[in-house]
Design a protein around this motif. Structure first.
Motif, short mmCIF file in Angstrom:
data_model
loop_
_atom_site.label_atom_id
_atom_site.label_comp_id
_atom_site.label_asym_id
_atom_site.label_seq_id
_atom_site.Cartn_x
_atom_site.Cartn_y
_atom_site.Cartn_z
N THR A 64 0.85 -1.19 0.00
CA THR A 64 0.00 0.00 0.00
C THR A 64 0.89 1.24 0.00
OG1 THR A 64 -0.14 -0.04 2.40
CG2 THR A 64 -1.92 -1.10 1.20
N SER B 177 0.42 5.47 0.48
CA SER B 177 -0.51 6.53 0.85
C SER B 177 0.14 7.88 0.66
CB SER B 177 -0.93 6.39 2.32
OG SER B 177 -1.62 5.19 2.52
N ASP C 254 -4.83 12.05 1.33
CA ASP C 254 -6.03 11.29 1.69
C ASP C 254 -6.28 10.11 0.76
OD1 ASP C 254 -6.59 12.85 -0.50
OD2 ASP C 254 -8.65 13.31 0.12
N ARG C 255 -5.30 9.77 -0.07
CA ARG C 255 -5.46 8.66 -1.02
C ARG C 255 -4.53 7.51 -0.64
NH1 ARG C 255 -7.40 10.43 -6.59
NH2 ARG C 255 -8.23 12.50 -6.15
N THR C 256 -5.06 6.31 -0.80
CA THR C 256 -4.29 5.10 -0.57
C THR C 256 -4.39 4.22 -1.80
OG1 THR C 256 -4.74 5.20 1.79
CG2 THR C 256 -4.01 3.09 0.92
N TYR C 257 -3.24 3.76 -2.28
CA TYR C 257 -3.17 2.90 -3.46
C TYR C 257 -2.65 1.54 -3.04
CZ TYR C 257 -3.32 7.46 -5.69
OH TYR C 257 -3.68 8.73 -6.08
#
Length: 121
Positions: free
Chosen positions: A33, A35, A38-41
């Motif tokens: 993951t 981050s 405010d985005r997590t991939y």
């Protein structure tokens, strides 16, 4: 028989893993993951893992898909959603890892249940 031995030896006691996520990560069945803000991939599978444990779960998943109605149904469900075969088998292996962790922590036997796509966790 051999896969069970590999799983037992490479796990070396389930109680050394405090959480399911740590065990799944150790087995190499969790995606990475990343981050930012405010985005997590989520990305590829983790490279730093116990390769023998990962291999054993993947091989056990291939066998389980052909022998178990539950795991076969899970595999077919993900294949019908457009997942590639290796991705779907990794999902099955991750589910097997989750089940193994729960069974070992609760010290109980596995009871097969029919597959239901509604009951996905």
């Amino acid at each position: 028989m051999i896969l069970g031995g590999v799983l037992a030896v490479e796990t070396d006691g389930i109680h050394r893993f405090r959480t399911l996520e740590r065990y799944t990560g150790y087995a190499g069945l969790s995606p990475t993951t990343h981050s930012s803000g405010d985005r997590t991939y989520t990305g590829r599978m983790m490279n730093q893992c116990n390769r023998w444990l990962k291999w054993a779960y993947i091989e056990a998943a291939w066998v389980a898909v052909g022998c178990s109605a539950y795991f076969g149904g899970l595999y077919r469900c993900h294949r019908s959603r457009g997942k590639q075969a290796n991705t779907a088998i990794t999902i099955v292996a991750r589910r097997m890892c989750h089940i193994a962790y729960s069974l070992l922590m609760e010290n109980r036997l596995y009871q097969e249940r029919p597959y239901s796509p509604v009951a996905l966790v």
